[in-house]
Structures are given as structure tokens and as C-alpha cells.
Scaffold this motif. Structure first.
Motif, PDB file in Angstrom:
ATOM      1  N   LEU A  27      -5.796   2.674   0.387  1.00 27.97           N
ATOM      2  CA  LEU A  27      -4.614   2.076  -0.233  1.00 27.97           C
ATOM      3  C   LEU A  27      -3.507   3.110  -0.308  1.00 27.97           C
ATOM      4  O   LEU A  27      -3.726   4.243  -0.741  1.00 27.97           O
ATOM      5  N   VAL A  28      -2.291   2.710   0.124  1.00 24.21           N
ATOM      6  CA  VAL A  28      -1.157   3.638   0.131  1.00 24.21           C
ATOM      7  C   VAL A  28       0.078   2.924  -0.423  1.00 24.21           C
ATOM      8  O   VAL A  28       0.433   1.835   0.037  1.00 24.21           O
ATOM      9  N   ARG A  29       0.743   3.563  -1.399  1.00 22.27           N
ATOM     10  CA  ARG A  29       1.976   3.011  -1.973  1.00 22.27           C
ATOM     11  C   ARG A  29       3.197   3.525  -1.206  1.00 22.27           C
ATOM     12  O   ARG A  29       3.125   4.567  -0.542  1.00 22.27           O
ATOM     13  N   PRO A  30       4.330   2.853  -1.274  1.00 23.54           N
ATOM     14  CA  PRO A  30       5.557   3.365  -0.637  1.00 23.54           C
ATOM     15  C   PRO A  30       5.913   4.743  -1.187  1.00 23.54           C
ATOM     16  O   PRO A  30       5.849   4.978  -2.402  1.00 23.54           O
ATOM     17  N   GLY A  31       6.245   5.673  -0.300  1.00 20.82           N
ATOM     18  CA  GLY A  31       6.645   7.014  -0.722  1.00 20.82           C
ATOM     19  C   GLY A  31       5.508   7.878  -1.214  1.00 20.82           C
ATOM     20  O   GLY A  31       5.735   8.986  -1.703  1.00 20.82           O
ATOM     21  N   GLU A  32       4.278   7.417  -1.071  1.00 16.36           N
ATOM     22  CA  GLU A  32       3.104   8.173  -1.535  1.00 16.36           C
ATOM     23  C   GLU A  32       2.461   8.903  -0.373  1.00 16.36           C
ATOM     24  O   GLU A  32       2.465   8.423   0.767  1.00 16.36           O
ATOM     25  N   CYS A  33       1.894  10.074  -0.649  1.00 14.20           N
ATOM     26  CA  CYS A  33       1.095  10.796   0.339  1.00 14.20           C
ATOM     27  C   CYS A  33      -0.368  10.735  -0.095  1.00 14.20           C
ATOM     28  O   CYS A  33      -0.709  11.192  -1.187  1.00 14.20           O
TER      29      CYS A  33
END
Length: 512
Positions: A27-33
Motif C-alpha cells: 500500500l502506497v499513499r500519494p507523496g509517500e516513500c
């Protein structure tokens, strides 16, 4: 509306009935690394190939949602059109094309009439170079004129040109210097601030710790866990990766060191493309029986060229003498070196260490095939017995000994290369960047193997760009800089600062 840009749920991928990944979530959020960690063979590459549609929709189980919509991509072009761009460990550059042509390859700007609009592409390429902090790059020059570090940033510029919303970086710093790595990490931080999400795949836990907001760990194809980086440290990530705590990454073991067995005298190597330039300048050193000799230095120091000359595979003009057990050797080819008991694990295992389409087992026995032949035929059962012994000894993860070696992870390929060289029963073993691009667990196993070999009396030369590794493993350390031998230190309380000071010195400064 989901808070996530990317949702990979319950991903399962099988090969010939064997599950390479089994129920992975990412799972990856916008602007997340998100740092994606795991040992070699854990399933990271397979997961990325599912996401990028190298393994297209329908060949795997589970569900992928991107920007809230199910992604059913049939090929890479469709995933890139959605905004998912992957930068692979091996750079995907056309060396003879210009920087601009590489950036726009397959996505050219066309003018009226269908001709390529070079003016527009040059202008856009220059702007992209500014964005990746490389305004000094001449976008009209062939990309081969620039080193691996700059090419890595050009790859990122290429991704930005495709309007990447999610950037996946697979071992991006494996061939970078410390300075280039810092530029890369700073650039990723800039991209995060602009809303670009990243998945950062790396065996270098300190890099993951610096830029990741969240860490997902997979092991043996299964999802071990996902946690905020704020709740983790290097030790906890390693424990999740390998299933156990490794308190000392360098399992140093005492081993006897005897008299001098190997000696190199007055080696000089000239640049094959510029005969007036010396890449190695009058280097001499000795190696003792059962000793682990580390060779450190910055990129361009001449370490690989020196080892290539010793092993008989340097392509330029060279002079110098090599002695084994007091006898001067005449080494003109790697075959000569192996015949004398000198073996080498090369820096670039994919080009120089393996035959990619050949089976894992046949790669391992390649150097000793003559031992398993009779009446012009290979003794198959005898060869397979040796192959299985080496696979077990080196803990090589492969579904079958006769599968092509290119399908193995980098760490397992490296173990196979080491196994191949050990079958020749060497007296001197040279390892050039033996742990580059492999995970912590595989590194630990290779370190333990080196100490085992040293106890058996094999003398080892280990070239490495990782100073903690050199200091953690070596009995003595040679330091090279600009082709000169600038330091020769007994590794007794030796520090990284001392090694770097020697490497950056203006002239040779031998300390032991």
C-alpha cells in the motif's frame, strides 16, 4: 475515496506450480516513500514485475487498485500510461543515443508531418535536467559519455517525462558513489514534496531509513509486515527480513595467518582508450597464507584494473610480475590463472560471472567440466552429485538445478559464481565487490564462508567500496587512490577516517 494511491491486495504469482509470492500486500499513499525490503529471492522483483505488467493481468491472482480504480494492465506501456514507472537495477539506456533521445525513446515529440521535433525535445530535456539537479549535462551528447551515477539520474528524468505518479526504484544506488547516492536521496525527497510517490527497493538499510515513511518487509514470498519507519531501526528491519536477529553483521572469526604465499610486483596498467594515462601506477603488495586482504579506494582508484591484470583479463597494455609460492607466473589468460590456483569472482557477475541462459548447475561446474567427462561424454550423474553438493553448501535458492541461472536473484547468482570458483580448489581467491546488490542475510553467509575458507588456508583478496565491510572482514587493508597504492594497514583499530584520508592523499603513504 481510498487514502492510497496504490493498493496491491493478496497478490499470488506461481511458476510451474511453485508460489514465488503468496498473498503479498503493498500500500502506497500519494507523496509517500515505501521501503520494500527482503532478502534475495524473497519475491521483491516478482512483485514489481506484477505491478509493471511484465507479468500481465490474468497471470497472477489478487487485485491491484491505482487511484481507486482496478488496474488490469496487459503490458508495460499501459502501466506507464497510468503513471507507474520503474527504474531497474540494470540501467535501460541506449549508450550511443543522446541524453535527449534516451529520455524520449518511444515517446518522441513530433512536429507537423510526423518528423521528430528535436528543438522541443532538447528544450524539454534541458528542463528535466534542471529538475534532477544536473543542469551541467549536455543533452545532445551520447549518454555513454556520462557515468553510472549521472545515468541513474537521467533515468529518473526519463520517468518524470512520463508524468510518473508512482516511481519504483530497484536497487538504484548499487553502482553509485557516496556523493551520487546523496544526490539521489535528496532528489527523491524533492519528488515526495511534489506529491510523487516512491517505492524504494534496497539492501542498504541506512538509505531506506533516511527516506522511507513506511517499510514493507517480505520473506520467502510472504508478507512479514508493514510498519512506519518511526517505529523501526536497522536491527529491527534486518530481523524482519531474515527471521532472526543478527547482532554482528561481520561474524569475525580467528584464523591462522602464515608466511607470504602470493606477491605482486611493480604492476602498471595503461588506459585502453588513452595509452598516455596510467590506471594503475607501479603497485606492489604481498598476501599471506590464510589472510583476508581488503582493498579499498574511491571509484576510479584502479582496484578492478589491478585485479584484472593479476587474473589475466586486463584488455589494455600492462606490465608487472606475479609470484605464487616464490615462483614467477606467466599469466596471459584467466585459464592460466585458474591453472595456477588463482581464481576471481568478477565485479559484474551478469556479464562476466554467469552464462545467463545456462542452467544453475551447469554454471557451477563450468570451470571443472573436464573432471566429469570420459570417452568424450559428460558423466551426468557424477556432475549432478557435485552440483547438488554445492547448492546445499552455498544455500543457493533455486526450484531446480537445471533452471536457467538468469531466473535467480542477484545474491543466489553470486553464490553460484563463488561455488564455481571454489570447485577449482584455489590457493588465492580474488573477490571484486562480492556483496554488491545482495541482501543482509546473503552477505552474512558470504562473510562466514570467507572466514571458513581462510581457516582452510585459502588466501583471499576482497575488493569492496563499502568501508564497514572492508574493516569488518579484513586482516589487512590496502588503500588505492588514482592508481597508486596509498596505504597498507594492519586492521587493528583501523577507522574509516584513516582509510579515506589515505585514499584522498596526494602521494603514496604506506603505513605497514
Amino acid at each position: 475515496m481510498s487514502e492510497y494511491l496504490l493498493e496491491m491486495r493478496g497478490i499470488v504469482k506461481e511458476f510451474s506450480g511453485v508460489k514465488a509470492i503468496d498473498g503479498i500486500d503493498l500500500l502506497v499513499r500519494p507523496g509517500e516513500c515505501v521501503g520494500l525490503c527482503g532478502e534475495n529471492g524473497a519475491g521483491k522483483s516478482t512483485l514489481v514485475k506484477v505491478l509493471s505488467a511484465v507479468h500481465p493481468y490474468g497471470t497472477w491472482e489478487g487485485k491491484i487498485l491505482f487511484e481507486g480504480k482496478e488496474l488490469k494492465a496487459a503490458n508495460i506501456r499501459e502501466t506507464e500510461a497510468a503513471g507507474i514507472v520503474i527504474i531497474h537495477q540494470e540501467l535501460m539506456m541506449a549508450p550511443y543515443l543522446s541524453v535527449t533521445e534516451n529520455i524520449f525513446l518511444g515517446n518522441e515529440i513530433l512536429s507537423f508531418g510526423g518528423f521528430m521535433d528535436y528543438s522541443a525535445m532538447y528544450a524539454r530535456a534541458a528542463k528535466l535536467m534542471d529538475e534532477v539537479h544536473m543542469s551541467d549535462i549536455n543533452v545532445a551528447m551520447p549518454v555513454m559519455n556520462y557515468g553510472a551515477g549521472k545515468q541513474q539520474l537521467i533515468e529518473i528524468a526519463k520517468a518524470l517525462n512520463k508524468n510518473a505518479k508512482l516511481l519504483i526504484l530497484d536497487e538504484p544506488s548499487s553502482a553509485l558513489t557516496e556523493t551520487e547516492t546523496k544526490i539521489l536521496l535528496d532528489l527523491i525527497k524533492d519528488l515526495k514534496r511534489k506529491g510523487v510517490a516512491c517505492v524504494y527497493i534496497s539492501h542498504k538499510i541506512e538509505e531506506v531509513a533516511e527516506i522511507a515513511d513506511t517499510v514493507t518487509v517480505i520473506r520467502d514470498g510472504t508478507h512479514v509486515g508493514t510498519k512506519p519507519m518511526a517505529e523501526l531501526d536497522k536491527g529491527k528491519i534486518i530481523a524482519m527480513m531474515v527471521g532472526r536477529e543478527i547482532k554482528n553483521l561481520f561474524p569475525r572469526e580467528e584464523h591462522p595467518i602464515g608466511d607470504v604465499i602470493f606477491e605482486v610486483k611493480n604492476v602498471t596498467c595503461w588506459d585502453p582508450t588513452n595509452p598516455e594515462r596510467k590506471l594503475v601506477n607501479d603497485v606492489s603488495f604481498q598476501l599471506r597464507y590464510g589472510e583476508i586482504l581488503g582493498v579499498a579506494g574511491l571509484v576510479g582508484a584502479g582496484r578492478t584494473e589491478l585485479m584484472s591484470k593479476i587474473f589475466g583479463c586486463y584488455k589494455g597494455i600492462h606490465v608487472g610480475d606475479v609470484y605464487l609460492e616464490g615462483k614467477k607466473l606467466n599469466i596471459k589468460t584467466p585459464r592460466d590463472a585458474v591453472a595456477h590456483g588463482i581464481c576471481m569472482v568478477p565485479e559484474d557477475r551478469k556479464r562476466q560471472g554467469i552464462v545467463p541462459l545456462m542452467a544453475v548447475g551447469h554454471n557451477i561446474t563450468l570451470t571443472v567440466l573436464n573432471r566429469h567427462t570420459g570417452l568424450g561424454m559428460i558423466k551426468g550423474e557424477e556432475e549432478m552429485s557435485v552440483i547438488h553438493q554445492q547448492i546445499d553448501r552455498m544455500r543457493i535458492k533455486t526450484a531446480h538445478a537445471l533452471l536457467p541461472i538468469r531466473g535467480l536473484s542477484g545474491g543466489n547468482q553470486q553464490k553460484a559464481v563463488v561455488a564455481k570458483m571454489l570447485l577449482t580448489m584455489p590457493k588465492v581467491l580474488i573477490l571484486d565487490e562480492p556483496t554488491r546488490g545482495i541482501d543482509v542475510g546473503a552477505k552474512y553467509e558470504i562473510y562466514k564462508l570467507l572466514f571458513e575458507l581462510a581457516r582452510q588456508g585459502i588466501s583471499i583478496i576482497m575488493v569492496s567500496s563499502e568501508l564497514p565491510e572492508v574493516l569488518g572482514i579484513s586482516d589487512r587493508v590496502l588503500v588505492m587512490g588514482e592508481g597508486y597504492l596509498r596505504g597498507n594497514f594492519v586492521n587493528d583499530s583501523l577507522t574509516q577516517e584513516q582509510v579515506l584520508t589515505a585514499a584522498l592523499g596526494k602521494k603514496p603513504s604506506l603505513a605497514a
